[in-house]
Design a protein around this motif. Structure first.
Motif, PDB file in Angstrom:
ATOM      1  N   ARG A   1       7.236  58.416  21.407  1.00 16.04           N
ATOM      2  CA  ARG A   1       8.032  57.246  21.031  1.00 16.04           C
ATOM      3  C   ARG A   1       9.423  57.313  21.691  1.00 16.04           C
ATOM      4  NH1 ARG A   1       8.054  52.253  20.021  1.00 16.04           N
ATOM      5  NH2 ARG A   1       9.893  51.567  18.930  1.00 16.04           N
ATOM      6  N   LEU A   2      10.056  58.457  21.591  1.00 17.62           N
ATOM      7  CA  LEU A   2      11.433  58.590  22.099  1.00 17.62           C
ATOM      8  C   LEU A   2      11.490  58.520  23.630  1.00 17.62           C
ATOM      9  CD1 LEU A   2      12.693  61.366  19.655  1.00 17.62           C
ATOM     10  CD2 LEU A   2      13.456  58.985  19.724  1.00 17.62           C
ATOM     11  N   THR A   3      10.367  58.827  24.273  1.00 17.35           N
ATOM     12  CA  THR A   3      10.340  58.802  25.742  1.00 17.35           C
ATOM     13  C   THR A   3      10.562  57.385  26.272  1.00 17.35           C
ATOM     14  OG1 THR A   3       8.935  60.753  25.759  1.00 17.35           O
ATOM     15  CG2 THR A   3       8.946  59.469  27.762  1.00 17.35           C
ATOM     16  N   GLN A   4      10.338  56.378  25.444  1.00 15.14           N
ATOM     17  CA  GLN A   4      10.610  54.999  25.872  1.00 15.14           C
ATOM     18  C   GLN A   4      12.076  54.775  26.208  1.00 15.14           C
ATOM     19  OE1 GLN A   4       8.992  51.910  23.456  1.00 15.14           O
ATOM     20  NE2 GLN A   4       7.113  53.025  23.045  1.00 15.14           N
ATOM     21  N   TRP A   5      12.946  55.662  25.724  1.00 11.88           N
ATOM     22  CA  TRP A   5      14.378  55.516  26.036  1.00 11.88           C
ATOM     23  C   TRP A   5      14.819  56.423  27.181  1.00 11.88           C
ATOM     24  CZ3 TRP A   5      12.801  54.577  21.009  1.00 11.88           C
ATOM     25  CH2 TRP A   5      13.285  53.410  20.416  1.00 11.88           C
TER      26      TRP A   5
ATOM     27  N   GLU B   1       5.502  60.735  29.745  1.00 11.23           N
ATOM     28  CA  GLU B   1       6.152  59.809  30.663  1.00 11.23           C
ATOM     29  C   GLU B   1       6.054  58.370  30.177  1.00 11.23           C
ATOM     30  OE1 GLU B   1       3.791  61.437  33.759  1.00 11.23           O
ATOM     31  OE2 GLU B   1       2.579  59.625  33.892  1.00 11.23           O
ATOM     32  N   PHE B   2       7.028  57.589  30.575  1.00 10.89           N
ATOM     33  CA  PHE B   2       7.035  56.160  30.256  1.00 10.89           C
ATOM     34  C   PHE B   2       7.641  55.424  31.435  1.00 10.89           C
ATOM     35  CE2 PHE B   2       8.816  52.244  28.668  1.00 10.89           C
ATOM     36  CZ  PHE B   2       7.784  51.750  27.895  1.00 10.89           C
ATOM     37  N   PRO B   3       7.066  54.302  31.863  1.00  8.12           N
ATOM     38  CA  PRO B   3       5.800  53.734  31.415  1.00  8.12           C
ATOM     39  C   PRO B   3       4.644  54.672  31.758  1.00  8.12           C
ATOM     40  CG  PRO B   3       6.985  52.225  32.917  1.00  8.12           C
ATOM     41  CD  PRO B   3       7.715  53.501  32.926  1.00  8.12           C
ATOM     42  N   PRO B   4       3.507  54.557  30.994  1.00  6.53           N
ATOM     43  CA  PRO B   4       2.397  55.466  31.237  1.00  6.53           C
ATOM     44  C   PRO B   4       1.984  55.424  32.707  1.00  6.53           C
ATOM     45  CG  PRO B   4       1.990  54.117  29.292  1.00  6.53           C
ATOM     46  CD  PRO B   4       3.235  53.578  29.917  1.00  6.53           C
ATOM     47  N   GLY B   5       1.766  56.599  33.278  1.00  5.04           N
ATOM     48  CA  GLY B   5       1.309  56.674  34.669  1.00  5.04           C
ATOM     49  C   GLY B   5       2.435  56.674  35.683  1.00  5.04           C
ATOM     50  N   ALA B   6       3.687  56.565  35.211  1.00  4.10           N
ATOM     51  CA  ALA B   6       4.798  56.475  36.165  1.00  4.10           C
ATOM     52  C   ALA B   6       5.169  57.843  36.753  1.00  4.10           C
ATOM     53  CB  ALA B   6       6.024  55.852  35.506  1.00  4.10           C
TER      54      ALA B   6
ATOM     55  N   ARG C   1      13.085  52.507  36.723  1.00  3.85           N
ATOM     56  CA  ARG C   1      12.007  53.216  36.062  1.00  3.85           C
ATOM     57  C   ARG C   1      11.461  52.440  34.860  1.00  3.85           C
ATOM     58  NH1 ARG C   1       9.199  58.211  36.256  1.00  3.85           N
ATOM     59  NH2 ARG C   1       8.128  58.352  34.273  1.00  3.85           N
ATOM     60  N   ALA C   2      12.385  51.864  34.071  1.00  2.00           N
ATOM     61  CA  ALA C   2      11.966  51.166  32.841  1.00  2.00           C
ATOM     62  C   ALA C   2      11.061  49.977  33.150  1.00  2.00           C
ATOM     63  CB  ALA C   2      13.189  50.701  32.061  1.00  2.00           C
ATOM     64  N   THR C   3      11.180  49.439  34.362  1.00  2.57           N
ATOM     65  CA  THR C   3      10.396  48.244  34.702  1.00  2.57           C
ATOM     66  C   THR C   3       9.368  48.546  35.788  1.00  2.57           C
ATOM     67  OG1 THR C   3      12.115  47.627  36.295  1.00  2.57           O
ATOM     68  CG2 THR C   3      12.285  46.678  34.093  1.00  2.57           C
ATOM     69  N   ALA C   4       9.102  49.843  36.020  1.00  6.04           N
ATOM     70  CA  ALA C   4       8.270  50.245  37.166  1.00  6.04           C
ATOM     71  C   ALA C   4       6.892  49.579  37.166  1.00  6.04           C
ATOM     72  CB  ALA C   4       8.111  51.764  37.178  1.00  6.04           C
ATOM     73  N   ASP C   5       6.336  49.310  35.982  1.00  7.45           N
ATOM     74  CA  ASP C   5       4.994  48.720  35.939  1.00  7.45           C
ATOM     75  C   ASP C   5       5.025  47.200  35.756  1.00  7.45           C
ATOM     76  OD1 ASP C   5       6.105  48.980  33.418  1.00  7.45           O
ATOM     77  OD2 ASP C   5       4.161  49.171  32.426  1.00  7.45           O
ATOM     78  N   LEU C   6       6.207  46.598  35.825  1.00 11.63           N
ATOM     79  CA  LEU C   6       6.311  45.147  35.591  1.00 11.63           C
ATOM     80  C   LEU C   6       6.735  44.420  36.864  1.00 11.63           C
ATOM     81  CD1 LEU C   6       8.218  45.181  32.162  1.00 11.63           C
ATOM     82  CD2 LEU C   6       5.764  45.177  32.554  1.00 11.63           C
ATOM     83  N   GLN C   7       6.281  44.879  38.001  1.00 15.89           N
ATOM     84  CA  GLN C   7       6.739  44.336  39.281  1.00 15.89           C
ATOM     85  C   GLN C   7       6.347  42.868  39.443  1.00 15.89           C
ATOM     86  OE1 GLN C   7       8.774  45.871  41.144  1.00 15.89           O
ATOM     87  NE2 GLN C   7       8.744  47.803  40.029  1.00 15.89           N
ATOM     88  N   PRO C   8       7.003  42.119  40.317  1.00 15.76           N
ATOM     89  CA  PRO C   8       8.155  42.569  41.095  1.00 15.76           C
ATOM     90  C   PRO C   8       9.472  42.433  40.336  1.00 15.76           C
ATOM     91  CG  PRO C   8       7.539  40.347  41.747  1.00 15.76           C
ATOM     92  CD  PRO C   8       6.577  40.763  40.670  1.00 15.76           C
TER      93      PRO C   8
END
Ligand code: ATP
Ligand code: MG
Length: 413
Positions: A230-234, A389-394, A36-43
């Protein structure tokens, strides 16, 4: 033929590995959170190896961003940008040769580890083999105690990971692995830090904020939103309940003598939070209280607050000084948000000199004059839910979907 170097992020966990019986559950949460933390940084592919996890970064355009994200995934003890090669000695040597080529370091050591014992060489033998191999190529010397460069080599059955630097991760336990808690979030400095500390112990944190609109402006809500964002990043997905509290406070002011008011407010907050906690499947509450910080946070008054609750109230900051809490808030990036001036409901109808010791009797007498059930219902039914949600749009997180299903069940007659 020289083997291809394949970039990856190698992750070690520590505390999880102590929890033998529950390890699969911890690892499932950890893997899910990494994805989830890297969902927008593919692959980015998450691969599990014995005792470690790996993020495959082949083809990833921005490994440093992935590393930054993983730096906020609780449960990771340390992380290293590494290269993967096949585990034959020749291919390890060739990879080490390429990685040290053109580098200057006045001293070094090899830190080799075999993750399985059937490899033909022992760790000591590998250290020696690779050490002399490096000495043949670079003008340097071996220093086992204080080397300028440590070359880490981790040998697994099929693949070997080679890296120079590793950095500490955030530690703790994977969010979700310890269950869910309901955090009372003011706009102040303390409560966001308290929520974060529970995330670090593996909790998914739900938030409730009490505001006094229309008696006061909406700034406290805006701060609560900014803090949750801010806290949602964790924790990737958060829910914030905004509860109208001004009317309830007004009722308290009409019948409760000033010294007992703050404790009565807190007890009402706790009762309302408890209803929301039950609906979301959270078996505990969290506050940012710290012993002796203000009049409502003395031992007797904390006891009065506890007496109003059926669920345990967790207070992760109870033994911390304001300075320590502030330093942590600065580190998290919540401090800047918390110090924005606002009109919190705590500034409304708060007596100048709240009592530091309210007895159980006094509280009961004060509350007798209130229609507690109606006030609590008014608060819980007036709650407005917002999601983050984080990342935005996830989108929502799997465990949040489960929480919602549980909520539906418990609310249905
Ligand atoms: P904080 O910095 O977290 O506001 P504080 O030192 O100002 O804490 P209090 O105002 O006594 O302390 O609040 C104690 C705790 O009660 C807070 O840490 C928070 O958990 C909860 N609380 C106080 N006000 C609110 C509010 N408006 N909404 C939700 N929770 C609140
Ligand atoms: Mg406060």
């Amino acid at each position: 033929m020289t083997p291809r170097l394949r970039p990856c992020l190698l992750l070690h966990y520590h505390e999880i590995s102590l929890k033998a019986g529950h390890r699969p559950m911890f690892l499932r949460h950890l893997r899910q959170n990494l994805e989830r933390a890297t969902a927008d940084l593919q692959p980015v592919g998450v691969v599990q190896f014995p005792g470690r996890l790996m993020l495959d970064l082949e083809g990833n355009p921005d490994p440093d961003r992935v590393r930054e994200r993983v730096g906020r995934v609780f449960g990771i003890a340390n992380l290293a940008l590494a290269q993967r090669v096949p585990s034959g000695l020749d291919s390890i040597k060739s990879a080490v040769g390429r990685l040290v080529e053109g580098r200057q370091f006045e001293s070094f050591r090899i830190s080799a580890r075999r993750a399985f014992k059937t490899y033909p060489l022992t760790s000591m033998e590998l250290n020696r083999e690779l050490g002399s191999f490096v000495l043949e190529r670079v003008k340097t010397r071996v220093d086992l105690d204080d080397p300028a460069l440590t070359i880490y080599v981790e040998v697994l059955p099929d693949e070997t990971f080679i890296y120079f630097d590793r950095e500490p991760g955030p530690g703790g336990l994977p969010v979700g692995s310890s269950g869910t808690v309901m955090s009372l979030l003011s706009g102040g400095i303390d409560s966001p830090v308290a929520a974060w500390r529970m995330m670090k112990r593996g909790c998914r944190v739900e938030f409730v904020h009490f505001h006094s609109v229309p008696y006061l402006g909406p700034t406290s809500q805006a701060k609560a939103r900014a803090l949750v964002e801010r806290l949602t990043q964790w924790q990737y997905f958060s829910r914030l309940y905004l509860v109208p509290f001004g009317e309830i406070q007004r009722e308290v002011v009409l019948s409760v003598p000033p010294p007992a008011r703050v404790v009565v407010y807190r007890r009402l907050m706790v009762r309302i939070a408890e209803i929301l906690a039950r609906a979301t499947g959270a078996p505990a509450l969290v506050t940012g209280e710290s012993l002796g910080q203000v009049a409502s946070q003395t031992l007797p008054n904390l006891a009065r607050i506890d007496e109003a609750a059926d669920l345990p109230i967790l207070r992760p900051l109870i033994g911390m000084d304001k300075q320590e809490i502030t330093a942590q808030a600065q580190h998290l990036g919540t401090f800047e948000i918390s110090i924005e001036p606002d009109q919190d409901c705590c500034t409304l109808f708060v007596p100048k000199h709240p009592a530091t010791h309210v007895s159980a009797d006094e509280i009961l007498r004060a509350e007798e004059r209130l229609n507690l059930d109606a006030l609590v219902r008014q608060g819980s039914e007036g709650a407005v839910l917002e999601t983050f949600e984080f990342p935005p749009g996830a989108g929502p997180y799997p465990s949040a979907r489960r929480a919602r299903a549980a909520e539906k069940e418990s609310l249905s007659p």
